[in-house]
Design a protein around this motif. Structure first.
Motif, PDB file in Angstrom:
ATOM      1  N   GLN A 146       0.995  -1.150  -0.178  1.00 40.01           N
ATOM      2  CA  GLN A 146      -0.018  -0.083   0.097  1.00 40.01           C
ATOM      3  C   GLN A 146       0.857   1.203  -0.155  1.00 40.01           C
ATOM      4  OE1 GLN A 146      -2.482  -0.521   3.599  1.00 40.01           O
ATOM      5  NE2 GLN A 146      -3.960  -1.732   2.297  1.00 40.01           N
ATOM      6  N   PHE A 147       1.840   1.277   0.747  1.00 47.28           N
ATOM      7  CA  PHE A 147       2.973   2.318   0.925  1.00 47.28           C
ATOM      8  C   PHE A 147       3.421   2.570  -0.495  1.00 47.28           C
ATOM      9  CE2 PHE A 147       7.114   3.529   1.382  1.00 47.28           C
ATOM     10  CZ  PHE A 147       7.199   4.728   1.270  1.00 47.28           C
ATOM     11  N   ARG A 148       3.953   1.544  -1.019  1.00 48.02           N
ATOM     12  CA  ARG A 148       4.658   1.551  -2.427  1.00 48.02           C
ATOM     13  C   ARG A 148       3.515   2.379  -3.487  1.00 48.02           C
ATOM     14  NH1 ARG A 148       7.142  -3.022  -6.187  1.00 48.02           N
ATOM     15  NH2 ARG A 148       7.970  -1.776  -7.886  1.00 48.02           N
ATOM     16  N   GLN A 149       2.331   1.864  -3.491  1.00 48.51           N
ATOM     17  CA  GLN A 149       1.271   2.352  -4.111  1.00 48.51           C
ATOM     18  C   GLN A 149       1.099   3.738  -4.005  1.00 48.51           C
ATOM     19  OE1 GLN A 149      -2.117  -0.094  -3.565  1.00 48.51           O
ATOM     20  NE2 GLN A 149      -1.298  -2.087  -4.625  1.00 48.51           N
ATOM     21  N   HIS A 150       1.061   4.172  -2.645  1.00 51.63           N
ATOM     22  CA  HIS A 150       0.934   5.736  -2.545  1.00 51.63           C
ATOM     23  C   HIS A 150       1.995   6.378  -2.961  1.00 51.63           C
ATOM     24  CE1 HIS A 150      -1.534   4.479   1.357  1.00 51.63           C
ATOM     25  NE2 HIS A 150      -2.167   4.222   0.098  1.00 51.63           N
ATOM     26  N   ALA A 151       3.326   6.046  -2.998  1.00 49.62           N
ATOM     27  CA  ALA A 151       4.611   6.659  -3.299  1.00 49.62           C
ATOM     28  C   ALA A 151       4.536   6.637  -4.692  1.00 49.62           C
ATOM     29  CB  ALA A 151       5.809   6.124  -2.748  1.00 49.62           C
ATOM     30  N   MET A 152       4.400   5.796  -5.481  1.00 48.03           N
ATOM     31  CA  MET A 152       4.368   5.758  -6.991  1.00 48.03           C
ATOM     32  C   MET A 152       3.334   6.543  -7.509  1.00 48.03           C
ATOM     33  SD  MET A 152       7.331   4.242  -7.268  1.00 48.03           S
ATOM     34  CE  MET A 152       7.217   4.200  -9.511  1.00 48.03           C
ATOM     35  N   LEU A 209       1.841  10.704  -4.164  1.00 49.33           N
ATOM     36  CA  LEU A 209       1.437  10.893  -2.863  1.00 49.33           C
ATOM     37  C   LEU A 209       2.317  11.343  -2.053  1.00 49.33           C
ATOM     38  CD1 LEU A 209      -1.522   8.595  -2.119  1.00 49.33           C
ATOM     39  CD2 LEU A 209      -1.730  11.006  -3.437  1.00 49.33           C
ATOM     40  N   ASN A 210       2.388  12.550  -1.369  1.00 51.77           N
ATOM     41  CA  ASN A 210       3.259  13.107  -0.461  1.00 51.77           C
ATOM     42  C   ASN A 210       3.181  12.682   0.971  1.00 51.77           C
ATOM     43  OD1 ASN A 210       4.827  14.467  -2.395  1.00 51.77           O
ATOM     44  ND2 ASN A 210       3.345  15.988  -2.152  1.00 51.77           N
ATOM     45  N   GLU A 211       1.865  11.850   1.152  1.00 50.60           N
ATOM     46  CA  GLU A 211       1.921  11.292   2.547  1.00 50.60           C
ATOM     47  C   GLU A 211       1.228   9.901   2.567  1.00 50.60           C
ATOM     48  OE1 GLU A 211      -0.536  13.883   4.998  1.00 50.60           O
ATOM     49  OE2 GLU A 211       0.802  15.441   5.140  1.00 50.60           O
ATOM     50  N   SER A 212       1.584   9.083   3.281  1.00 45.87           N
ATOM     51  CA  SER A 212       0.947   7.689   3.233  1.00 45.87           C
ATOM     52  C   SER A 212       0.654   7.299   4.527  1.00 45.87           C
ATOM     53  CB  SER A 212       2.018   6.775   2.556  1.00 45.87           C
ATOM     54  OG  SER A 212       1.478   5.456   2.696  1.00 45.87           O
ATOM     55  N   VAL A 213      -0.429   6.632   4.862  1.00 46.27           N
ATOM     56  CA  VAL A 213      -0.918   6.102   6.250  1.00 46.27           C
ATOM     57  C   VAL A 213      -1.548   4.815   5.954  1.00 46.27           C
ATOM     58  CG1 VAL A 213      -2.510   6.371   8.209  1.00 46.27           C
ATOM     59  CG2 VAL A 213      -1.616   8.456   7.114  1.00 46.27           C
ATOM     60  N   THR A 214      -0.812   3.884   6.797  1.00 42.73           N
ATOM     61  CA  THR A 214      -1.342   2.416   6.799  1.00 42.73           C
ATOM     62  C   THR A 214      -1.620   2.222   8.360  1.00 42.73           C
ATOM     63  OG1 THR A 214       1.027   1.734   6.661  1.00 42.73           O
ATOM     64  CG2 THR A 214       0.164   1.952   4.680  1.00 42.73           C
ATOM     65  N   VAL A 215      -2.363   0.870   8.332  1.00 44.97           N
ATOM     66  CA  VAL A 215      -2.744   0.282   9.564  1.00 44.97           C
ATOM     67  C   VAL A 215      -2.353  -1.048   9.594  1.00 44.97           C
ATOM     68  CG1 VAL A 215      -4.383  -0.044  11.334  1.00 44.97           C
ATOM     69  CG2 VAL A 215      -4.464   2.060   9.963  1.00 44.97           C
ATOM     70  N   THR A 216      -1.511  -1.675  10.306  1.00 43.01           N
ATOM     71  CA  THR A 216      -1.118  -3.003  10.155  1.00 43.01           C
ATOM     72  C   THR A 216      -0.822  -3.409  11.584  1.00 43.01           C
ATOM     73  OG1 THR A 216       0.621  -4.383   9.105  1.00 43.01           O
ATOM     74  CG2 THR A 216       1.406  -2.397  10.204  1.00 43.01           C
ATOM     75  N   LEU A 217      -0.308  -4.593  11.698  1.00 38.31           N
ATOM     76  CA  LEU A 217      -0.015  -5.605  12.912  1.00 38.31           C
ATOM     77  C   LEU A 217       1.535  -5.725  12.911  1.00 38.31           C
ATOM     78  CD1 LEU A 217      -2.904  -8.136  13.366  1.00 38.31           C
ATOM     79  CD2 LEU A 217      -2.621  -5.940  14.652  1.00 38.31           C
ATOM     80  N   ARG A 218       2.245  -5.493  14.255  1.00 35.74           N
ATOM     81  CA  ARG A 218       3.580  -5.743  14.275  1.00 35.74           C
ATOM     82  C   ARG A 218       3.928  -6.569  15.446  1.00 35.74           C
ATOM     83  NH1 ARG A 218       6.755  -2.005  10.985  1.00 35.74           N
ATOM     84  NH2 ARG A 218       5.259  -0.671  10.010  1.00 35.74           N
ATOM     85  N   TYR A 266      14.304   4.998  -0.076  1.00 36.23           N
ATOM     86  CA  TYR A 266      13.909   4.126  -0.728  1.00 36.23           C
ATOM     87  C   TYR A 266      14.615   4.445  -2.058  1.00 36.23           C
ATOM     88  CZ  TYR A 266      10.487   2.206   2.316  1.00 36.23           C
ATOM     89  OH  TYR A 266       9.784   1.689   3.485  1.00 36.23           O
ATOM     90  N   ASP A 267      14.778   3.350  -3.203  1.00 34.90           N
ATOM     91  CA  ASP A 267      15.088   3.534  -4.573  1.00 34.90           C
ATOM     92  C   ASP A 267      13.841   4.192  -5.367  1.00 34.90           C
ATOM     93  OD1 ASP A 267      13.204   1.828  -4.549  1.00 34.90           O
ATOM     94  OD2 ASP A 267      14.583   0.353  -6.068  1.00 34.90           O
ATOM     95  N   GLU A 268      14.142   4.600  -6.471  1.00 34.06           N
ATOM     96  CA  GLU A 268      12.966   5.332  -7.213  1.00 34.06           C
ATOM     97  C   GLU A 268      11.768   4.781  -7.330  1.00 34.06           C
ATOM     98  OE1 GLU A 268      14.860   8.644 -10.132  1.00 34.06           O
ATOM     99  OE2 GLU A 268      15.459   6.431 -10.708  1.00 34.06           O
ATOM    100  N   ASN A 269      11.981   3.453  -7.402  1.00 30.46           N
ATOM    101  CA  ASN A 269      10.547   2.560  -7.327  1.00 30.46           C
ATOM    102  C   ASN A 269       9.874   2.152  -6.241  1.00 30.46           C
ATOM    103  OD1 ASN A 269      10.875   2.494 -10.393  1.00 30.46           O
ATOM    104  ND2 ASN A 269      12.505   1.094 -10.341  1.00 30.46           N
ATOM    105  N   HIS A 270      10.718   2.437  -5.195  1.00 29.14           N
ATOM    106  CA  HIS A 270      10.259   2.014  -3.841  1.00 29.14           C
ATOM    107  C   HIS A 270       9.942   0.697  -3.597  1.00 29.14           C
ATOM    108  CE1 HIS A 270       9.424   6.640  -3.959  1.00 29.14           C
ATOM    109  NE2 HIS A 270       9.242   6.516  -2.549  1.00 29.14           N
ATOM    110  N   SER A 271      10.853  -0.057  -4.365  1.00 28.34           N
ATOM    111  CA  SER A 271      10.913  -1.507  -4.322  1.00 28.34           C
ATOM    112  C   SER A 271      12.010  -1.965  -3.031  1.00 28.34           C
ATOM    113  CB  SER A 271      11.322  -2.221  -5.639  1.00 28.34           C
ATOM    114  OG  SER A 271      12.315  -1.779  -6.012  1.00 28.34           O
ATOM    115  N   THR A 272      12.889  -1.202  -2.855  1.00 22.65           N
ATOM    116  CA  THR A 272      13.902  -1.431  -1.931  1.00 22.65           C
ATOM    117  C   THR A 272      14.393  -0.500  -0.899  1.00 22.65           C
ATOM    118  OG1 THR A 272      14.865  -2.853  -3.474  1.00 22.65           O
ATOM    119  CG2 THR A 272      16.326  -2.340  -2.020  1.00 22.65           C
TER     120      THR A 272
END
Length: 549
Positions: free
Chosen positions: A168-174, A177-186, A235-241
Motif C-alpha cells: 500500500q505504501f509503495r502504491q501511494h509513493a508511486m 502522494l506526499n503522505e501515506s498512512v497504513t494500519v497493520t500489525l507488528r 528508498y530507491d526510485e521505484n520504492h521496491s527496496t
C-alpha cells in the motif's frame, strides 16, 4: 520495513547483557538462519535484503528482511536482527526475529516474535488466527511448556498484514502522494493495531554502504504512532527496496544500511574484531544514567523514607511520570515540561484504579513470568512454610526469599525469565524482579514489574535504570525491590509498569520511557531517612509542599 524491528530495540538494549564468549553465538546463529532461509525454493522468494546495522557510526551487527510466497499462496514476511553492544565491561548480544503470514488480500494467518537477550534462553510468542474470530496465543521460554491464552482478533479500519501494508505504501509513493498512512500489525506490539505514517521529504543522490556509485533515492519521514522516536526511510526510485533506515534511539543514532556481497562480509569481520577487543562498541548503561545535581548522604539513602526530585527533559520535551505505588507526581506549570516527584514510604501507596484491580493480566502466567511453573510454586511454598495469611507479610517474605535464592549477582544473565532464574539462581535487577513477580502471582497476589531509575554512586551520584516489583495488596500497589537489603527505599523513580504478558508489547507509558532514557535532568530537592514500616499510617492527606520535604 525495518522500522518495526528497531522500534523495540531500545527497550531490549537497556536490559541485555552477556559474556564475551557469546560472540561466537552471534555469527554462528546468523549464518545458520541465513542458510536455512535460503534453502527455500527460489520460485517462492519474493524479495530478500541484507543490512549492516550501526550505532553512532560503529558497526554492531546485521539484519535482513525477506518475503516468501508459501505453497498455500500466502505471503510470509520476515525481519531478523542480531547486534552486539557493550554494557560497562560486559558484552550484549541481542537476537530478535519477527515474522507474519497473511493471505493475498492482507488478512492475518499468523504472527511470531522470538527474542534472546544476553545469556538468557530465547522467548517465543506466536499468534494464530482462528476461523471464529479469535486468536490463539502461546508463549514459550526455552524448553519449558508453552503458556496459552485466547484473545479476540483485533479490528481496526483498514487493518492489513505487514506485506500488504508495504505494498500500500509503495502504491501511494508511486502515485506521487506526499503522505501515506497504513494500519497493520507488528509482533512487538502484540495484537494492538499500529498506524504507520510516512511523509515525503526529499529526493537525493545516495551511495549505499556497499555501492561505489550514487543512485537517485527518495527520503521519507516515518512515524509509528505512539512511538516517540524520529525515523527516516530512504528508498530507491521505484520504492521496491529500502536503502537506508535511520532512527534516533536513546543510545544514539542507529542505522540499517543496505549492504551485500564482499563489503558486507568485510564490515562484519571488522566489527567482530572490535567486539573481541571490547573497543569501539557503544556503552549503553552508564552513558544514559541521569546525573544528579548533588549527592544524597550515604548514611541516609539506603534507608531513605522520603525523597523529592524535580525532573525535566534536557531537550525541553514533555516528561511523564505516573502517580503510582509510593510515588506521587506533580506537574510544575501547565506545559508538562517539569514534574516534581515525591517518593514517601511512610505514606499509604496510591490506590489502584478499578481497571487495575480487575485486570487478570496481573495474575495470569506468561513466558517471562510463569507463576504456574512447578519450580516457582515449590520455592513459594518453601519460603512461606511458616507464614501467616497476611498478604503484606507474605509479600515481604517472598521478597527476602528471592534475595536469598539468587546466589550470584551477575549481568551475564541478560534478561532471563522467572523460570530460568528459579533454576539458575543468578541474575541482576531484571531477574530479581521477574522472579519476585512470579512468586507473588503464584501466591494469588496480583503483581507486575516496574521500570524506572535507582539512586547509585557508580560513576558519581546518578539515577541508573532499574527494575523492581509491585504487589497489589489492600487495593494499593506496594513497591518491593528484591535487590536491596531493605524492602524498598525512596531512591526510586518509577517510569512505567508492565504485566510482562508480552515483553515487546510496549504500552504507552513504556514508549514514553524510551523518550526519557539518557535525556533526563534530575535535581534532588530534599531527603528524609527514618526507619518506618512500609504500610505506616499516612502523614499527609494533600500535596506536601517542597519545604515540607
Amino acid at each position: 520495513m525495518l522500522a518495526a524491528l528497531d522500534s523495540g530495540v531500545p527497550f531490549l538494549l537497556a536490559c541485555a547483557l552477556t559474556r564475551a564468549d557469546s560472540l561466537c553465538f552471534f555469527f554462528v546463529m546468523w549464518r545458520a538462519l541465513l542458510a536455512w532461509l535460503t534453502s527455500a525454493s527460489s520460485d517462492s522468494l519474493v524479495s530478500h535484503h541484507d543490512y549492516i546495522v550501526t550505532l553512532e557510526g560503529t558497526t554492531v551487527g546485521k539484519s535482513f528482511t525477506r518475503v516468501v510466497k508459501t505453497p498455500a499462496k500466502n505471503f510470509w514476511f520476515i525481519e531478523d536482527m542480531e547486534i552486539v553492544l557493550r554494557r560497562g565491561s560486559e558484552l550484549t548480544p541481542m537476537f530478535v526475529r519477527m515474522d507474519n503470514e497473511e493471505t493475498h488480500d492482507g488478512s492475518m494467518v499468523m504472527q511470531h516474535l522470538s527474542h534472546q537477550l544476553g545469556a538468557s534462553q530465547s522467548t517465543d510468542t506466536k499468534w494464530h488466527w482462528n476461523p471464529n474470530g479469535t486468536v490463539s496465543t502461546t508463549s514459550r521460554s526455552g524448553g519449558l511448556p508453552p503458556v496459552p491464552r485466547l484473545d479476540e482478533a483485533p479490528a481496526a479500519s483498514g487493518l492489513v498484514g505487514r506485506w500488504k501494508s508495504e505494498l500500500q505504501f509503495r502504491q501511494h509513493a508511486m502515485a506521487g502522494l506526499n503522505e501515506s498512512v497504513t494500519v497493520t500489525l507488528r509482533p512487538e506490539f502484540g495484537l494492538a493495531p499500529v498506524t504507520v505514517k510516512r511523509w515525503r521529504l526529499k529526493t537525493v543522490q545516495l551511495k549505499t554502504a556497499c555501492s561505489s556509485e550514487a543512485q537517485a533515492a527518495v527520503v521519507w519521514g516515518c512515524e509509528i504512532v505512539g512511538v516517540p522516536t524520529n525515523m527516516t526511510e530512504t528508498y530507491d526510485e521505484n520504492h521496491s527496496t529500502l536503502l537506508e533506515y535511520v532512527m534516533d534511539s536513546p543510545f544514539g543514532r542507529m542505522e540499517s544500511l543496505l549492504c551485500v556481497g564482499e563489503e558486507a562480509e568485510r564490515r562484519l569481520k571488522a566489527a567482530s574484531a572490535d567486539v573481541v577487543k571490547h573497543t569501539a562498541l557503544p556503552e549503553i548503561v552508564y552513558s544514559v544514567a541521569a546525573k544528579l545535581d548533588k549527592r544524597i548522604p550515604e548514611m541516609a539513602w539506603p534507608g531513605a523514607s522520603r525523597l523529592g526530585f524535580r525532573v525535566s527533559h534536557v531537550k525541553g520535551m514533555n516528561v511523564t511520570f505516573p502517580s503510582c505505588g509510593f510515588q506521587r507526581a506533580y506537574p510544575v506549570g501547565d506545559d508538562g515540561k517539569i514534574v516534581d516527584l515525591i517518593v514517601d514510604i511512610n505514606e499509604e501507596p496510591v490506590a489502584a484504579t478499578p481497571e487495575e484491580s480487575n485486570d487478570a493480566e496481573y495474575l495470569d502466567p506468561c513466558s517471562m513470568v510463569d507463576n504456574g511453573d512447578p519450580e516457582i510454586i515449590k520455592l513459594k511454598s518453601r519460603i512461606l512454610a511458616d507464614a501467616t495469611t497476611d498478604e503484606m507479610e507474605r509479600a515481604q517474605l517472598l521478597r527476602a526469599g528471592v534475595r536469598r535464592h539468587i546466589r550470584h549477582s551477575t549481568l551475564a544473565a541478560g534478561f532471563a525469565t522467572a523460570s530460568e532464574t528459579v533454576r539458575e539462581r543468578k541474575g541482576d535487577c531484571t531477574e530479581h524482579a521477574m522472579l519476585l513477580t512470579a512468586l507473588l502471582k503464584a501466591d494469588g497476589i496480583p503483581a507486575r514489574v516496574c521500570t524506572g531509575l535507582l539512586y547509585s554512586l557508580t560513576g558519581g551520584a546518578s539515577m541508573v535504570w532499574h527494575m523492581w516489583s509491585q504487589a497489589l495488596i489492600r487495593g494499593r500497589w506496594r513497591d518491593l525491590d528484591a535487590t536491596l537489603e531493605v524492602p524498598f527505599h525512596a531512591g526510586h523513580m518509577l517510569s512505567s509498569t508492565s504485566s510482562m504478558l508480552n515483553i515487546l508489547s510496549l504500552k504507552t507509558t513504556e514508549m514514553e520511557m524510551l523518550n526519557q532514557i539518557g535525556s533526563l535532568d534530575v535535581q534532588v530537592l530534599q531527603q528524609e531517612s527514618r526507619a518506618m514500616p512500609l504500610d505506616a499510617v499516612p502523614r499527609h492527606r494533600g500535596r506536601p509542599s517542597l519545604e515540607e520535604l
